[in-house]
Motif scaffolding. Structure first.
Motif, PDB file in Angstrom:
ATOM      1  N   ASP A 129      25.285   4.241  -3.013  1.00  0.00           N
ATOM      2  CA  ASP A 129      24.236   3.454  -3.655  1.00  0.00           C
ATOM      3  C   ASP A 129      23.743   2.431  -2.630  1.00  0.00           C
ATOM      4  N   SER A 130      22.727   1.671  -3.014  1.00  0.00           N
ATOM      5  CA  SER A 130      22.176   0.657  -2.110  1.00  0.00           C
ATOM      6  C   SER A 130      21.916  -0.623  -2.884  1.00  0.00           C
ATOM      7  N   GLY A 184      12.067  -7.251   2.453  1.00  0.00           N
ATOM      8  CA  GLY A 184      13.413  -7.302   2.992  1.00  0.00           C
ATOM      9  C   GLY A 184      13.973  -5.960   3.375  1.00  0.00           C
ATOM     10  N   PHE A 185      15.251  -5.779   3.052  1.00  0.00           N
ATOM     11  CA  PHE A 185      16.016  -4.635   3.519  1.00  0.00           C
ATOM     12  C   PHE A 185      16.881  -4.126   2.364  1.00  0.00           C
ATOM     13  N   ARG A 186      17.588  -3.040   2.636  1.00  0.00           N
ATOM     14  CA  ARG A 186      18.589  -2.550   1.684  1.00  0.00           C
ATOM     15  C   ARG A 186      19.844  -2.199   2.459  1.00  0.00           C
ATOM     16  N   THR A 187      20.983  -2.576   1.895  1.00  0.00           N
ATOM     17  CA  THR A 187      22.258  -2.191   2.490  1.00  0.00           C
ATOM     18  C   THR A 187      22.793  -0.989   1.716  1.00  0.00           C
ATOM     19  N   HIS A 188      23.063   0.089   2.427  1.00  0.00           N
ATOM     20  CA  HIS A 188      23.522   1.347   1.832  1.00  0.00           C
ATOM     21  C   HIS A 188      24.990   1.548   2.181  1.00  0.00           C
ATOM     22  N   VAL A 189      25.764   2.048   1.251  1.00  0.00           N
ATOM     23  CA  VAL A 189      27.199   2.183   1.482  1.00  0.00           C
ATOM     24  C   VAL A 189      27.745   3.408   0.756  1.00  0.00           C
ATOM     25  N   LEU A 190      28.696   4.081   1.410  1.00  0.00           N
ATOM     26  CA  LEU A 190      29.501   5.131   0.784  1.00  0.00           C
ATOM     27  C   LEU A 190      30.846   4.523   0.425  1.00  0.00           C
ATOM     28  N   VAL A 191      31.202   4.609  -0.851  1.00  0.00           N
ATOM     29  CA  VAL A 191      32.426   3.996  -1.361  1.00  0.00           C
ATOM     30  C   VAL A 191      33.378   5.091  -1.820  1.00  0.00           C
ATOM     31  N   SER A 192      34.669   4.883  -1.593  1.00  0.00           N
ATOM     32  CA  SER A 192      35.670   5.828  -2.076  1.00  0.00           C
ATOM     33  C   SER A 192      35.897   5.631  -3.570  1.00  0.00           C
ATOM     34  N   GLU A 193      36.631   6.558  -4.152  1.00  0.00           N
ATOM     35  CA  GLU A 193      36.955   6.458  -5.582  1.00  0.00           C
ATOM     36  C   GLU A 193      37.748   5.195  -5.881  1.00  0.00           C
ATOM     37  N   VAL A 196      36.722   1.289  -2.034  1.00  0.00           N
ATOM     38  CA  VAL A 196      36.779   0.784  -0.659  1.00  0.00           C
ATOM     39  C   VAL A 196      35.563   1.305   0.111  1.00  0.00           C
ATOM     40  N   PRO A 197      34.838   0.441   0.826  1.00  0.00           N
ATOM     41  CA  PRO A 197      33.660   0.904   1.590  1.00  0.00           C
ATOM     42  C   PRO A 197      34.087   1.753   2.792  1.00  0.00           C
ATOM     43  N   LEU A 198      33.505   2.930   2.918  1.00  0.00           N
ATOM     44  CA  LEU A 198      33.867   3.849   4.001  1.00  0.00           C
ATOM     45  C   LEU A 198      32.918   3.731   5.187  1.00  0.00           C
ATOM     46  N   VAL A 199      31.629   3.886   4.929  1.00  0.00           N
ATOM     47  CA  VAL A 199      30.603   3.706   5.965  1.00  0.00           C
ATOM     48  C   VAL A 199      29.426   2.983   5.327  1.00  0.00           C
ATOM     49  N   GLU A 200      28.687   2.228   6.144  1.00  0.00           N
ATOM     50  CA  GLU A 200      27.563   1.461   5.620  1.00  0.00           C
ATOM     51  C   GLU A 200      26.477   1.333   6.676  1.00  0.00           C
ATOM     52  N   ILE A 201      25.281   1.012   6.223  1.00  0.00           N
ATOM     53  CA  ILE A 201      24.170   0.769   7.127  1.00  0.00           C
ATOM     54  C   ILE A 201      23.126  -0.057   6.384  1.00  0.00           C
ATOM     55  N   THR A 202      22.428  -0.906   7.096  1.00  0.00           N
ATOM     56  CA  THR A 202      21.368  -1.727   6.513  1.00  0.00           C
ATOM     57  C   THR A 202      20.054  -1.368   7.199  1.00  0.00           C
ATOM     58  N   LYS A 203      19.051  -1.006   6.397  1.00  0.00           N
ATOM     59  CA  LYS A 203      17.764  -0.554   6.912  1.00  0.00           C
ATOM     60  C   LYS A 203      16.630  -1.221   6.135  1.00  0.00           C
ATOM     61  N   ILE A 388      20.951  -9.719  10.759  1.00  0.00           N
ATOM     62  CA  ILE A 388      21.023  -9.333   9.347  1.00  0.00           C
ATOM     63  C   ILE A 388      21.945  -8.133   9.168  1.00  0.00           C
ATOM     64  N   ARG A 389      21.831  -7.162  10.054  1.00  0.00           N
ATOM     65  CA  ARG A 389      22.715  -5.994   9.973  1.00  0.00           C
ATOM     66  C   ARG A 389      24.177  -6.404  10.176  1.00  0.00           C
ATOM     67  N   ASN A 390      24.411  -7.304  11.144  1.00  0.00           N
ATOM     68  CA  ASN A 390      25.786  -7.758  11.376  1.00  0.00           C
ATOM     69  C   ASN A 390      26.309  -8.567  10.200  1.00  0.00           C
ATOM     70  N   GLN A 391      25.445  -9.391   9.602  1.00  0.00           N
ATOM     71  CA  GLN A 391      25.848 -10.154   8.413  1.00  0.00           C
ATOM     72  C   GLN A 391      26.338  -9.215   7.321  1.00  0.00           C
ATOM     73  N   MET A 392      25.595  -8.128   7.087  1.00  0.00           N
ATOM     74  CA  MET A 392      25.978  -7.193   6.035  1.00  0.00           C
ATOM     75  C   MET A 392      27.230  -6.407   6.420  1.00  0.00           C
ATOM     76  N   SER A 393      27.340  -6.039   7.692  1.00  0.00           N
ATOM     77  CA  SER A 393      28.533  -5.296   8.129  1.00  0.00           C
ATOM     78  C   SER A 393      29.792  -6.140   7.974  1.00  0.00           C
ATOM     79  N   ILE A 394      29.691  -7.429   8.263  1.00  0.00           N
ATOM     80  CA  ILE A 394      30.853  -8.314   8.098  1.00  0.00           C
ATOM     81  C   ILE A 394      31.190  -8.469   6.615  1.00  0.00           C
ATOM     82  N   ALA A 395      30.168  -8.484   5.761  1.00  0.00           N
ATOM     83  CA  ALA A 395      30.428  -8.566   4.323  1.00  0.00           C
ATOM     84  C   ALA A 395      31.206  -7.344   3.847  1.00  0.00           C
ATOM     85  N   HIS A 396      30.784  -6.141   4.285  1.00  0.00           N
ATOM     86  CA  HIS A 396      31.520  -4.924   3.930  1.00  0.00           C
ATOM     87  C   HIS A 396      32.910  -4.924   4.569  1.00  0.00           C
TER      88      HIS A 396
END
Length: 426
Positions: A129-130, A184-193, A196-203, A388-396
């Protein structure tokens, strides 16, 4: 200033931040690269710890972070700063804007790898989701009379920010919906069951969700390896035919995605022979099978034009509704199609008990974003796109470190999602 001479660390031995910082140090050590000689000062790990602390404490700005650290000398020493010689605020902004995003993501992936290796997290179920990230601009103020809502505009100081859909409110008395938009932007993330966040990206938020999901799944495959039979759960925003084929052919998985009504043909009224009824009330004539862009459809035409002579003899010579396709131009007549595509999208068993039970797990990503949302996510204070991308990556990363600290350092795997209270009973 030697705080360790008169500060009692026993109260911090199993503390929240000692556990988080230890988890960060272990993940950082597994991916850290040796750097050449340079200016002497605080290392990148110290600044990264400070940002993890900032997100965990829900601190909104760097000046507020510095005031907080001045009031907490023990936390300063845990991070690696000297209490009486804190870095200038510009150093924090420089770290965020100059650090490569891939370096933060590598630490994130190392933390998740440890969770997978320890059996805490599985990759059998993936949820995507994003979440919106509002740019720091006056054009996001709905009371601004000069607010721009032209998607072709470039916002000053935020050239990467784009205009996108934010939310809608249902209006009373059935008068429709009121949509709201934001820059603005959207932060997209793949989460496990397990959440836990597995991979993410902000675009930028004008890029389609399913297009970003392609990138996330490729990154997941590259970082954690391929495995057949994974279940991919997403909402109807990801309902695109090519995406189903990608999941089936490249990921070797099963999609669990509902139909988007906007991508679905409206139900057609059929006649006695099973053919659609035209606008004039006549049952149309079957023409042929057409194939284009991976779709297979039955084509039907106006019976007055495409029918056989015996059929035309029983029909009026003129279109009952005087349709322009009958009366003007080439007089080809009306056409209609029925989709009969048998592809990966059509093969999703949406009526089965398995699908209904599996799709309920999608709420896991909503709960994840509710935990992430309080961490300066929906309103960034930065202008630089990398910052902004680093801010979101640190949040995840902070939430991934919470899972590592709870599962391995505090040995409380049932609290990997309790980002506020995972250390309370330690």
């Amino acid at each position: 200033m030697q705080l360790s001479l008169f500060c009692d660390y026993r109260g911090y031995a199993n503390s929240k931040y000692e556990s988080l910082f230890l988890a960060l140090e272990e993940s950082h050590a597994s991916v850290a690269k040796k750097k050449g000689p340079g200016r002497i000062g605080y290392g990148d790990l110290a600044y990264l710890k400070a940002y993890v602390y900032k997100h965990a404490e829900e601190i909104k700005s760097i000046p507020e972070l510095l005031r907080n650290l001045q009031r907490n000398p023990v936390i300063c020493e845990m991070i690696g700063f000297q209490y009486d010689s804190l870095p200038d605020s510009s150093r924090f902004y420089t770290f965020l804007s100059k650090t490569k995003n891939s370096e933060i993501q590598a630490i994130h992936h190392a933390a998740v790898q440890s969770l997978i290796g320890g059996g805490v997290v599985s990759l059998d179920v993936l949820i995507v989701d994003s979440k919106p990230v509002m740019a720091n601009t006056k054009h996001n103020n709905p009371k601004n009379p000069s607010r721009s809502l032209d998607k072709e505009d470039k916002i000053p100081r935020n050239p990467k920010a784009t205009l996108g859909y934010y939310s809608y409110l249902k209006q009373p008395f059935g008068t429709g919906k009121q949509f709201s938009f934001f820059w603005g932007f959207r932060t997209h993330v793949l989460v496990s069951e397990e959440g836990v966040p597995l991979v993410e990206i902000t675009k930028p938020n004008n890029i389609a969700d399913e297009q970003i999901a392609h990138s996330l799944l490729r990154k997941l495959k590259r970082v954690y390896g391929q495995k057949k039979g994974r279940v991919f759960i997403a909402d109807s925003a990801y309902d695109h035919r090519q995406f189903y084929d990608f999941i089936k052919d490249e990921i070797k998985g099963q999609a669990c995605i509902p139909i988007n009504p906007r991508n679905q043909q409206a139900a057609k009224l059929l006649g006695e022979k099973g053919c659609p009824i035209c606008p004039g009330g006549l049952e149309m004539k079957y023409s042929c099978i057409t194939k284009s862009e991976g779709r297979t459809r039955k084509k039907f035409r106006c019976p007055i034009i495409a029918g056989t002579r015996p059929e035309k003899a029983e029909l009026p010579g003129q279109c009952p509704c005087n349709h322009q396709r009958f009366c003007t131009g080439s007089r080809y007549g009306c056409t209609a199609y029925i989709d009969v595509t048998d592809d990966a999208r059509a093969q999703v068993p949406r009526q089965s008990a398995w699908y209904k039970e599996t799709y309920t797990k999608r709420t896991g990503v909503e709960r994840y974003f509710s935990r992430l949302g309080s961490r300066e996510v929906e309103q960034t204070t930065h202008f630089n796109y990398r910052a902004i991308r680093n801010q979101m990556s640190i949040a995840h990363l902070t939430l991934a470190l919470t899972a590592v600290a709870a599962a391995f350092i505090l040995e409380q795997p049932d609290k990997i999602r309790c980002y506020k209270s995972f250390a309370d009973a330690a």
